[in-house]
Design a protein around this motif. Sequence first.
Motif, short mmCIF file in Angstrom:
data_model
loop_
_atom_site.label_atom_id
_atom_site.label_comp_id
_atom_site.label_asym_id
_atom_site.label_seq_id
_atom_site.Cartn_x
_atom_site.Cartn_y
_atom_site.Cartn_z
N MET A 7 -71.05 102.99 -29.96
CA MET A 7 -71.74 104.11 -30.86
C MET A 7 -72.63 104.92 -29.72
SD MET A 7 -74.44 103.55 -33.70
CE MET A 7 -75.79 102.77 -32.70
N ALA A 8 -73.16 104.25 -28.66
CA ALA A 8 -73.77 105.20 -27.76
C ALA A 8 -72.81 105.97 -26.79
CB ALA A 8 -74.39 104.22 -26.75
N VAL A 68 -69.05 91.26 -30.56
CA VAL A 68 -68.53 92.36 -31.24
C VAL A 68 -69.75 93.29 -31.50
CG1 VAL A 68 -66.47 91.14 -32.12
CG2 VAL A 68 -68.67 91.26 -33.49
N GLY A 69 -71.03 92.73 -31.74
CA GLY A 69 -72.01 93.48 -32.13
C GLY A 69 -72.40 94.53 -30.65
N TYR A 70 -72.45 94.00 -29.68
CA TYR A 70 -72.76 94.64 -28.42
C TYR A 70 -71.55 95.71 -28.41
CZ TYR A 70 -73.13 96.49 -23.81
OH TYR A 70 -73.09 97.27 -22.88
N GLU A 71 -70.47 95.48 -28.42
CA GLU A 71 -69.17 96.32 -28.24
C GLU A 71 -69.46 97.52 -29.40
OE1 GLU A 71 -65.49 98.20 -27.09
OE2 GLU A 71 -66.93 96.71 -26.28
N GLY A 126 -80.32 100.30 -30.84
CA GLY A 126 -79.12 99.54 -31.24
C GLY A 126 -78.55 98.63 -30.27
N LEU A 127 -78.50 99.27 -28.94
CA LEU A 127 -78.05 98.68 -27.72
C LEU A 127 -79.05 97.36 -27.29
CD1 LEU A 127 -75.42 99.12 -26.12
CD2 LEU A 127 -76.90 100.58 -24.44
#
Length: 583
Positions: A42-43, A34-37, A219-220
């Motif tokens: 956001m990107a 979920v962190g990646y999503e 972040g990504l």
Amino acid sequence: METKGYTQDGTVDIHGRPVLASKTGKWKACAFLVGYEAFERMAFYGIASNLVNYLTTQLHEDTVSSVRNVNSWSGSVWITPILGAYIADTYLGRFWTFTVSSLIYVMGMIMLTTAVSLKSLKPTCRNGVCNKASTSQISFFYTSLYMIAIGAGGTKPNISTFGADQFDDFNPHDKELKVSFFNWWMFSSFLGALFATLGLVYIQENVGWGLGYGIPAVGLLFSLIVFYLGTPIYRHKVRKTKSPAKDLIQVLITAFKNWKLQLPNDPAQLHEHESQHYINSGKRQVHYNPIFRFLDKAALKEGNSGRPPCTVTQVEGTKLVLGMLLIWLVTLIPSTIWAQINTLFVKQGTTLDRSLGSGFQIPAASLGSFVTLSMLLSVPMYDRYFVPLMRRKTGNPRGITLLQRLGVGFIIQVIAIAVAFAVEVRRMHVIRIHKIVGPKEIVPMNIFWLLPQYVLLGIADVFNAIGLLEFFYDQSPEDMQSLGTTFFTSGIGVGNFLNSFLVTMVDKITGRGENKSWIGDNLNDSHLDYYYGFLLVISTLNIGAFLWASSKYVYKRETKEVNEGCIEMESKALEITPLGLQV
């Protein structure tokens, strides 16, 4: 398998070994995903929500060109998942397709950050007069954007389906957890979108575009590191068909060759494997449905194709895809409405009074955060209150059926565009009263007049966006679930292209001769209200088309044969109880 504690759906670890149900998958695995999503959304929204402003203010494109370019790029981001899903389902699998594509995505973000940061890659301005962007500057900028689109093509269809793979359909507890998976998965993506529309948009316009794009790039990278930390506990589905798309083509070709032959009255006379075949292969058998009966000719035992007949399960898989295609077609207009959020809604907002207190102006694109906020508030309410309430009334574990969920969302969306039309009529009225004609003159009307249309579209998305993602995953043939979810992404992509086409054609047709275009560079001297009225008419007509397509659709029913017995799966009738975010 079950007695040894292994998963019942045949999932394996990254090395191809059977996995223990107690030590892998479920929400403890999804926590790494979920962190990646969140960072990926956001990107994406950090770019998409304010791209029309960057193109007009930094690259000095006109309104129609900027809207067209934003829609073309957004459309590409949502269309390329078709290729990524095909590669995953046919060759690499979800995990490795995601791995390669995420690296391309990050490279595109780094290049885009460079493009907006270095002076040599941006047009120069002297004494208030700005040069047009050079060919090399435009090429580098759009190469960066479309590299992101290519990367998204491999990540978007695979990360959500990989997350859904962490739940065993044949384990009652996992099945309960999976019901809420897509709601909470989208919740994490909404968080990323919220930060983008609130924080990144402000940073881009008031601090710098480089920092505004650099934050999601970092972040990504961080989220990818977190993603790979979870590798030991991920479950991977084994591909049981080498090329799922070939089954579709084979069914269509065989049915065409047998089109003159007569179908038996009893479907049991059609070709199908014995139950033992499904026990040995671990595949799911799809039950016969009497829709698209012409395809049943592919399963005739004595056909004219010169090759073995297709099985009923293969034929039913093709029927599922055709049924989903019908539903997909009626999602295109709603996707076109959604495309307004990052294009004309933003340009509309730039003409209004955006002041908030002394010296502070709200970025027009930040109003998109209210779409996300309404989603964030609505998802828990939908999952915790609406579903249990409707479940008691209907007996359906989802509260309402998947298609009913879509229908509610589409109706709310029609209301939203009706509100947008009414607000634009009001804006034009204020313009006439104050005799405003200049393109940079501010209309004395607060930007929060636009708030209801944003909020309504956010609420609508809780029903139709999440509903579409779950519908296409749930109804896809077993070996095509990555490809199946691209019905969701490609619908949004085609909706963006359709909006680009409509904007271009409306501008050309209404701007002929001495006439004023409905969507001119000067929105204070155009007729955006007419365009919104046009969208209202076609979206209302689309509701009728959706009701017709829904009445023709038959939900998937499948069975998995196991040595201990038979487990039947029916998307409309799963006996489950309410759940939370359990591990």
